[in-house]
Structures are given as C-alpha cells and as structure tokens.
Design a protein around this motif. Sequence first.
Motif, PDB file in Angstrom:
ATOM      1  N   GLY A 552       2.224 -15.523  12.495  1.00 21.86           N
ATOM      2  CA  GLY A 552       3.053 -15.212  11.341  1.00 21.86           C
ATOM      3  C   GLY A 552       3.047 -13.736  11.008  1.00 21.86           C
ATOM      4  N   THR A 553       3.735 -13.416   9.915  1.00 25.58           N
ATOM      5  CA  THR A 553       3.854 -12.017   9.490  1.00 25.58           C
ATOM      6  C   THR A 553       3.330 -11.841   8.076  1.00 25.58           C
ATOM      7  OG1 THR A 553       6.098 -12.373   8.652  1.00 25.58           O
ATOM      8  CG2 THR A 553       5.883 -11.638  10.940  1.00 25.58           C
ATOM      9  N   LYS A 554       3.006 -10.598   7.766  1.00 25.25           N
ATOM     10  CA  LYS A 554       2.624 -10.243   6.400  1.00 25.25           C
ATOM     11  C   LYS A 554       3.159  -8.861   6.097  1.00 25.25           C
ATOM     12  CE  LYS A 554      -1.940  -8.708   8.005  1.00 25.25           C
ATOM     13  NZ  LYS A 554      -3.411  -8.876   7.853  1.00 25.25           N
ATOM     14  N   HIS A 555       3.301  -8.551   4.818  1.00 25.46           N
ATOM     15  CA  HIS A 555       3.835  -7.252   4.424  1.00 25.46           C
ATOM     16  C   HIS A 555       2.859  -6.147   4.816  1.00 25.46           C
ATOM     17  CE1 HIS A 555       7.493  -8.285   2.236  1.00 25.46           C
ATOM     18  NE2 HIS A 555       6.859  -9.383   1.823  1.00 25.46           N
ATOM     19  N   ALA A 556       3.426  -5.028   5.267  1.00 22.05           N
ATOM     20  CA  ALA A 556       2.622  -3.852   5.636  1.00 22.05           C
ATOM     21  C   ALA A 556       3.427  -2.615   5.274  1.00 22.05           C
ATOM     22  CB  ALA A 556       2.293  -3.869   7.122  1.00 22.05           C
ATOM     23  N   ASP A 557       3.426  -2.270   3.976  1.00 26.68           N
ATOM     24  CA  ASP A 557       4.194  -1.128   3.486  1.00 26.68           C
ATOM     25  C   ASP A 557       3.391   0.158   3.619  1.00 26.68           C
ATOM     26  OD1 ASP A 557       6.133  -2.953   2.836  1.00 26.68           O
ATOM     27  OD2 ASP A 557       5.531  -3.111   0.731  1.00 26.68           O
ATOM     28  N   GLY A 558       4.097   1.266   3.802  1.00 26.07           N
ATOM     29  CA  GLY A 558       3.467   2.576   3.903  1.00 26.07           C
ATOM     30  C   GLY A 558       3.961   3.510   2.822  1.00 26.07           C
ATOM     31  N   PRO A 559       3.590   4.792   2.903  1.00 30.49           N
ATOM     32  CA  PRO A 559       3.972   5.737   1.852  1.00 30.49           C
ATOM     33  C   PRO A 559       5.471   5.963   1.756  1.00 30.49           C
ATOM     34  CG  PRO A 559       2.971   6.878   3.728  1.00 30.49           C
ATOM     35  CD  PRO A 559       2.766   5.421   3.940  1.00 30.49           C
ATOM     36  N   ASN A 560       6.183   5.826   2.870  1.00 38.49           N
ATOM     37  CA  ASN A 560       7.631   6.071   2.839  1.00 38.49           C
ATOM     38  C   ASN A 560       8.405   5.019   3.632  1.00 38.49           C
ATOM     39  OD1 ASN A 560       6.638   6.944   5.281  1.00 38.49           O
ATOM     40  ND2 ASN A 560       7.999   8.714   5.433  1.00 38.49           N
ATOM     41  N   TYR A 561       7.821   3.834   3.769  1.00 39.68           N
ATOM     42  CA  TYR A 561       8.521   2.764   4.471  1.00 39.68           C
ATOM     43  C   TYR A 561       8.045   1.408   3.958  1.00 39.68           C
ATOM     44  CZ  TYR A 561       4.197   2.395   7.243  1.00 39.68           C
ATOM     45  OH  TYR A 561       2.890   2.244   7.624  1.00 39.68           O
ATOM     46  N   GLU A 562       8.906   0.394   4.179  1.00 39.49           N
ATOM     47  CA  GLU A 562       8.549  -0.996   3.948  1.00 39.49           C
ATOM     48  C   GLU A 562       8.468  -1.675   5.313  1.00 39.49           C
ATOM     49  OE1 GLU A 562      11.801  -2.326   1.620  1.00 39.49           O
ATOM     50  OE2 GLU A 562      11.003  -1.543  -0.278  1.00 39.49           O
ATOM     51  N   GLY A 563       7.585  -2.651   5.439  1.00 37.51           N
ATOM     52  CA  GLY A 563       7.477  -3.250   6.754  1.00 37.51           C
ATOM     53  C   GLY A 563       6.778  -4.585   6.776  1.00 37.51           C
TER      54      GLY A 563
END
Length: 664
Positions: A552-563
Amino acid sequence: MNSAVDSVSQTLGIIPEIGQFSLILALAASVILSIYPLIGASRGNTGMMLLARPLSYAMFGFLLVSFGCLTWAFIDHDFSVLYVASNSNSLLPLEYRISAVWGAHEGSLLLWVLILAGWAAAVARFSRALPLDAVARVLSVMGMIGVGFLLFVIVTSNPFERTLPFFPVDGRDLNPLLQDPGLIFHPPMLYMGYVGLSVAFAFAIASLMTGKLDAAWARWSRPWTTAAWIFLTLGIALGSWWAYYELGWGGWWFWDPVENASFMPWLAATALIHSLAVTEKRATFKAWTVLLAILAFSLSLLGTFLVRSGVLVSVHAFASDPTRGLFILVFFMLVVGSSLLLYAIKGAEVKSHGKHELASRESMLLGNNIMLMAGLVVVLIGTILPLVHKELGLGSISIGAPFFNSLYAWMIIPLALLLGAGPLFRWRRQNMKEINGKLLFALIAGAAIGTALPWFFADHFEIWAAVGLSLGAFIVITSVQETWVRATHRHGFATGIRKLGNSHWSMFLGHIGMAVTIIGISCTQLYSIEKDVRMATGDSVTFSGYTFTFEGTKHADGPNYEGFKGVIAVSKDGRALPPLKAEKRLYLVQRMPMTEAAISAGFTRDLYAALGEELDDGAWAVRLYYKPFIRWIWFGALLMAIGGVVAMADKRYRFGSKKVQEAV
C-alpha cells in the motif's frame, strides 16, 4: 534601529551589482593576461612575463567574488535577480538553493569560467619550477579562453540581470528533476574535468609556439591532464548513477546526446594520457600527442555548444536561444581553427626520436589510441549525424542505443585485448617467446572463467555476457602477471612488491577498473529483468528468486511537494529483506509530477522499484527491475579514478621536484 536595518538592506541590495562589476573586472584581467605575458615571452621581457601569475590570481579572485554574490542572491531569496526568480523559490531547501546557482544556463556558465580561472590560478601556483616563458605562454592561452567565455557570460548570459522596477514576490522554483543531491556534486565534478582539459590544451599550444615539444613538455602536462581525467571520470560516473536512480530509466547509459558530449572528451583524454606516457618515456608520438590535447579540449567546447545551443532535445540540455548558440559556435570555430592552423604551421617541426618495433609497448599503446579514436568517431557520428541530416532538409532520423551497443560490443574486444596485453610488452622491442606463454594462459583462463560463470550461475547462457566476462578476466589475469614479473625481476616477491612505484600501481588500478566496468556492463545489459505490473495492496510478483509484495501507500510530503510513498515488501527463499519505498511526488509550484525510485543495493545486484500512475480501485502501476552487477560499473570507474590519483602522487610529477628540475 530602523535606519541600521535599512542600511544593511541597501548594502545587501547592491550585491548583484558587485557581482556584475566583478565579472567586468575579471574580463579586464583576462584580456591583459592573454596579451601582456605572451608579448613578454616573445620579446624576452621578464617584467611582462611576471604579470602572468598575479593576473591569473586576479581573474580567479574577481570571479570568485562574482560567484559568491550570485550564491548569496539565491540564499537571500533576491527575486529582483531574474536568474534567481527563474530558478528558486522561498520553499526550496537551502542545499538546493545553493546548487541552483549552477542549475540552469547562466549560473552553470559562470561556474564553468570560475573553474577555468581556478585551473589557471593552480597552474600559476604550482608551476614555479618551470621556465618563466613557458608559464607565461600557458597562462596567456588560458586567459584567451577566459576572454571568450567571459564575453559569452556578460553579453548573452548575464546571471545578474534584474527584474526591476517590478519583481515577483516568489520564484518559479528549480526544475524538480534537479532537486536532488546529484545536482550538488555532478556538474561541478564534470566541469572540473571539462575545463581541466584546457590546461593540457594550453601546454600544447604554448609548446607549439616555441616548437619545443620534448619529454619535459610531456612531464609538465601529464599531471594536469591526469587531474582533469580523474574529475571527468568521476563526473561521468556520477551522472550515470544520477540518471539511473533519479530519472527512473532503470539503466545506466542511454546514449543520450548530452551524455555523449561528455563521453567524447573522456575518450580523447584517455588516449592523451597514454600518448603522453610514450612521449615522455620514448620521445615519440609527439605530433600525435599535441593533436590529442587539441582534440580533447575542442570536444569539451563542442559539448558546451551542444548543451547550450538548443540544437539538441535532451533532458540534460539547457534551453537556450539561437544567439547564444551562434556565439559559442563562433568561439568554438575560432579556438579549434586557430589551434589547428598553428598545428599545421608548426607541426612539421615536431620530430620524434624514439624508434620501436611492431612487437613493443609503443605499438600496443598506439593500437589502444586507434581503438579509442574509433570509439570516439562512432559516438561523434551517432550524435551529430541526426542534426546534420535534419539541417540539410533530409528529414529527421534517430540513432539510438542499438546502434551504439552493436558497434561497441565488437570494438571492446580488440580494445580489451590491447589493454590486457600491453603491460606485458617491453618498450622498444619485445621478444615474443618471453610472453607467448603468459598471453596464451591468460586467453585460455579468461575464456574458461567467462564461459563457466554464466553457464553455472545464470538462468540462461548469453554469448555476449561470456565474451564480456572473458575480456574482464583476461585483463585481470594479465595485470596480475605483469605485477608478478615486475616484483620478482630483481628481488623476491615480498621485497619486489614493495618496490613497485606509483606508475605501476596507477596502471594496475586503471586496468582493473576497466575490467570491472566491462564485467558490470556485460551482466547488466544481458541479465537485467524488467517487469511492469499492476499492483493493489497485497498483490505479489516473483522473479529472479525475489518476491515483491505491495503493502500500500502512505502520504510522504516534503517542504515543497506533496507525495505518496509506496511500500513494497521483498523476500527471497522465505527470508524478508529491507522493503522498497518508492515515491510519487507533485511539486507545488511547477505542478510537476516526479518519480523517486527505491533501490535495494547489493554487491552483486540491485532491486529497483518505481511507482507509476494510480489506477482504479487503489491499484498502482509499478515498475520492478532486477539489475545484476550494476554497481560494478561505477566501482570500476572509481578504481580508475583512484589509479589516476596514485599517478599524480608520483614524486616525478611534483613541480619543483628534482626530476622536473632536471627536465627543465
């Protein structure tokens, strides 16, 4: 308090102007450097020749100030500078704001000319044992190159151009492809190699001016050429590795035109290093060595033109307007044309004194040079022909990996055989009866090893993999044989091995590195497995003995991106291995999606996963790779570079050493 803050703000606000003014001062210093010392050398005027070193330091100092000002503009979010506004953003992390300085055309060109000035300053600092007139001519030639590139920067590619009186509140952000540690290390390393070849070029031109092409010239030029070759080798390896994990290609070399633009000068520089050894030790190949020095730097300029002219469509190329392309093309033609004209005029005066027979190390090195040049011609034709074909109105053609791979598969055979056999030969004349047994043993043992490994350990037999493994084994065996012969020539092995010098170990490491790279390429190209699969949570796929299960997947956001981060469990024979965590990112400013591959690295294989598009019912498109021995490609390049470092550490090539003083 407010007045103090305003004063500091006003001071910082003029930093781009300081950078611009420093650029102009650097141009002035390079103009004087290109004229005065050269006139002084021709007239024997010591005072004018003595100006060469301080002018080189001045050019480097002014460019360092200019580069520092541009870097500060990025750190300080000065979006009144157009280049900063186009390639940065307030959300961009600090390390990428700094590396964004060379992330696009203008800043990378400023880095190019800064490195050129750095090489000139290094020559000025570390060649005090050389004749003053020789140093003056060398630095003057480098000053001429600096004039051309500084004019290019100031006239067509000014990184300090302002957006005033109106400027954006925030920037457009750095290209998401470049927001990676690869940008921090790869371009500076590659440019150090590219530009470092200008030193070999300058030594060659300076020697042509005087007609003094002797062993001393080769000894002076050799450490600088080796240093540039080291940086170029590491730069290309870093670029290959970066493309492998960042672009999701899953490969190591795609024969992209811009990749080829850096590979061509590397081939020429490799030939130059070998040719310099012959010129220094045997006083032969002089004219050929000079021509290689000219060719190597000319190919660096050609690469600069290809990347910046807009004639190539590549993920690596800088978008550029035709004016810039025309400027760099004219400069390229001036440099190459004038140097070849000088070669045509003075080349006839160059006489080689050494004599050798067909069975000799000189002949082996000449054969090595011929094969490297043949490889260079193949890459040049494959890169340039589509451009020429289109410009002649004959339509578009594509020359891709199959063309290069098929030709290089055949060309690597004689090159590897020459590389392996060459060290066993003596200078000038070799009695073949002394080495026939060694060569025959190495050929048979190499072929046996190369055939047995894929036969017993691979799931199927590939003839070209066996050829590559055999060639790699042949090089390793002959390198060990040559080491044994040298070590036991006058002493016992234990004593003799300690007496072997840097020149031997540098050659040993360089050749072993090439063998390791050949093995890595052969296995990766022929035994890689790729699977494009649709995976929902809980789905599994098995190949090459590995089972991949999508968790599966999980959210992995960064300083200038969503992912999103897709987690893929990996197991082999029921034993769990570290999971692969591939990412899919959407950068907020440019709204650009990016794939960040997950790699499980190993000594004999890589497992590689890239997350594609989200499909229906929560499933994802996933690309999985099994890449055997791919790390050996870059490990081989590292061994070659270490060999170059060992060669540079040789006391004979330290300026100011007794050997250099004797040559002078």
